[in-house]
Scaffold this motif. Structure first.
Motif, PDB file in Angstrom:
ATOM      1  N   VAL A  22      51.237  17.124  90.183  1.00 51.86           N
ATOM      2  CA  VAL A  22      51.512  17.116  91.541  1.00 51.86           C
ATOM      3  C   VAL A  22      51.003  16.314  92.538  1.00 51.86           C
ATOM      4  N   GLU A  23      51.610  15.101  92.971  1.00 48.88           N
ATOM      5  CA  GLU A  23      50.957  14.434  94.165  1.00 48.88           C
ATOM      6  C   GLU A  23      51.905  14.334  95.374  1.00 48.88           C
ATOM      7  N   GLY A  24      51.515  14.006  96.533  1.00 49.62           N
ATOM      8  CA  GLY A  24      52.112  13.746  97.632  1.00 49.62           C
ATOM      9  C   GLY A  24      52.761  15.074  98.237  1.00 49.62           C
ATOM     10  N   PHE A  25      54.189  15.017  98.174  1.00 46.27           N
ATOM     11  CA  PHE A  25      54.994  16.185  98.723  1.00 46.27           C
ATOM     12  C   PHE A  25      55.484  16.869  97.695  1.00 46.27           C
ATOM     13  N   ALA A  26      55.426  18.357  97.902  1.00 40.80           N
ATOM     14  CA  ALA A  26      56.163  19.419  96.964  1.00 40.80           C
ATOM     15  C   ALA A  26      56.765  20.443  97.947  1.00 40.80           C
ATOM     16  N   ILE A  27      57.853  19.980  98.167  1.00 43.39           N
ATOM     17  CA  ILE A  27      58.320  20.920  99.578  1.00 43.39           C
ATOM     18  C   ILE A  27      59.558  21.757  98.849  1.00 43.39           C
ATOM     19  N   GLY A  28      59.701  23.148  99.337  1.00 39.92           N
ATOM     20  CA  GLY A  28      60.678  24.097  99.104  1.00 39.92           C
ATOM     21  C   GLY A  28      60.928  24.309  97.546  1.00 39.92           C
ATOM     22  N   ILE A  29      61.784  23.748  96.968  1.00 35.30           N
ATOM     23  CA  ILE A  29      61.858  24.337  95.428  1.00 35.30           C
ATOM     24  C   ILE A  29      60.521  23.654  94.739  1.00 35.30           C
ATOM     25  N   GLY A  30      60.240  22.527  95.085  1.00 36.73           N
ATOM     26  CA  GLY A  30      59.064  21.703  94.615  1.00 36.73           C
ATOM     27  C   GLY A  30      57.679  22.460  94.724  1.00 36.73           C
ATOM     28  N   THR A  31      57.737  23.397  95.564  1.00 44.10           N
ATOM     29  CA  THR A  31      56.580  24.370  95.647  1.00 44.10           C
ATOM     30  C   THR A  31      57.075  25.674  94.546  1.00 44.10           C
ATOM     31  N   THR A  32      58.207  26.138  94.832  1.00 43.18           N
ATOM     32  CA  THR A  32      58.423  27.342  94.391  1.00 43.18           C
ATOM     33  C   THR A  32      58.666  27.095  92.718  1.00 43.18           C
ATOM     34  N   LEU A  33      58.966  26.243  92.085  1.00 44.34           N
ATOM     35  CA  LEU A  33      58.865  25.957  90.818  1.00 44.34           C
ATOM     36  C   LEU A  33      57.611  25.910  90.005  1.00 44.34           C
ATOM     37  N   LEU A  34      56.582  25.641  90.827  1.00 46.03           N
ATOM     38  CA  LEU A  34      55.322  25.818  90.292  1.00 46.03           C
ATOM     39  C   LEU A  34      54.673  27.328  89.883  1.00 46.03           C
ATOM     40  N   GLN A  35      55.321  27.925  90.426  1.00 42.95           N
ATOM     41  CA  GLN A  35      55.230  29.516  89.760  1.00 42.95           C
ATOM     42  C   GLN A  35      55.620  29.883  88.781  1.00 42.95           C
ATOM     43  N   HIS A  36      56.355  28.929  88.024  1.00 39.56           N
ATOM     44  CA  HIS A  36      56.866  29.292  86.585  1.00 39.56           C
ATOM     45  C   HIS A  36      56.117  28.391  85.740  1.00 39.56           C
ATOM     46  N   CYS A  37      55.271  27.502  86.120  1.00 43.80           N
ATOM     47  CA  CYS A  37      54.494  26.550  85.390  1.00 43.80           C
ATOM     48  C   CYS A  37      53.044  27.234  84.877  1.00 43.80           C
ATOM     49  N   ASP A  38      52.603  26.889  83.612  1.00 47.04           N
ATOM     50  CA  ASP A  38      51.460  27.626  83.157  1.00 47.04           C
ATOM     51  C   ASP A  38      50.113  26.741  83.762  1.00 47.04           C
ATOM     52  N   PHE A  39      50.327  25.467  84.054  1.00 46.38           N
ATOM     53  CA  PHE A  39      49.014  24.700  84.618  1.00 46.38           C
ATOM     54  C   PHE A  39      49.746  23.940  85.612  1.00 46.38           C
TER      55      PHE A  39
END
Length: 251
Positions: A103-120
């Motif tokens: 993740v670089e630059g912007f992670a907005i909205g679903i760009g942030t929430t989808l990270l909850q489902h990533c292992d790393f």
């Protein structure tokens, strides 16, 4: 073997058991539209239950992860049930191989929430995150009504979801939302290093470990998705929300 796919601004390659997915719409800061969500769902459905896949890496082109949902889609009539975005998130949440986000630059909205489902999750200290749903007249999505508090704690979850403010990668890392910070331009390299390390671990035990860690909350997570879908649709149907969306670029 490489299997390229430049379909619908989602690029994918599969080499040595590692699937790399690039969100490639840089002219719109990699904002995600319905067709892109559908392609992501196809990839996670295909490789998320594929024994030959040892890891999945997700990143964005042009030094930006994603500016979130293309709000033009929110101005179209929504059919009952899951939206393309929710179908993607459900598929992501069920993926059996480890999922790694760079993740670089912007992670907005679903760009942030989808990270909850990533292992790393690897990001830079200057990565810019935001959960702007309430400010748009919407409600939490992506399972954040359940998972965010579990990951970062009650106070931080309410801060991020209710104030809708930007927070950087350093704050996200300090809160436990990000695995590790890297130098700018190095997140994908770190993600690849992790994927290669995971590929050396016996896959049956690696998948069993992930299932034990995440399987216990799957029923509650799917219920949270269901509730968010209903609430999101109600919010989206109001004139106030539509006015907010028209005045905003992308979430």
């Amino acid at each position: 073997m490489t299997q390229p796919s430049g379909i619908l601004m989602i690029d994918a390659t599969f080499n040595d058991g590692i699937l790399e997915i690039c969100i490639n719409r840089p002219e719109s800061k990699n904002a995600l539209n319905r067709a892109m969500y559908d392609r992501l769902t196809e990839l996670f459905d295909e490789y998320g239950d594929n024994d030959s896949c040892v890891a999945i890496i997700l990143y964005g082109a042009g030094g930006v992860f994603t500016a979130g949902a293309d709000l033009k889609d929110f101005q179209q009539k929504r059919e009952p049930g899951d939206s393309p975005a929710v179908r993607f998130l459900r598929s992501l949440s069920r993926a059996k191989p480890p999922v790694i986000a760079a993740v670089e630059g912007f992670a907005i909205g679903i760009g942030t929430t989808l990270l909850q489902h990533c292992d790393f999750v690897y990001a830079t200290a200057s990565t810019r995150c935001r959960l702007p749903f309430a400010a748009l007249g919407l409600c939490p999505e992506g399972g954040s009504s359940l998972l965010l508090e579990q990951i970062v704690g009650r106070r931080k979850a309410r801060d991020w979801l209710m104030t809708c403010r930007f927070f950087d990668g350093q704050e996200a890392h300090d809160a436990g939302y990000i695995t590790e910070l890297t130098d700018s331009g190095k997140t994908l390299e770190k993600a690849r290093e992790t994927a290669q390390a995971l590929a050396k671990i016996p896959q049956n035990s690696l998948r069993a470990t992930k299932e034990m860690l995440s399987g216990w909350h799957q029923p509650d997570l799917q219920k949270a998705f269901d509730n968010e879908v209903l609430m999101f649709a109600k919010c989206l149907a109001t004139n106030a929300t539509q006015d907010s969306i028209k005045q905003t670029g992308k979430v």
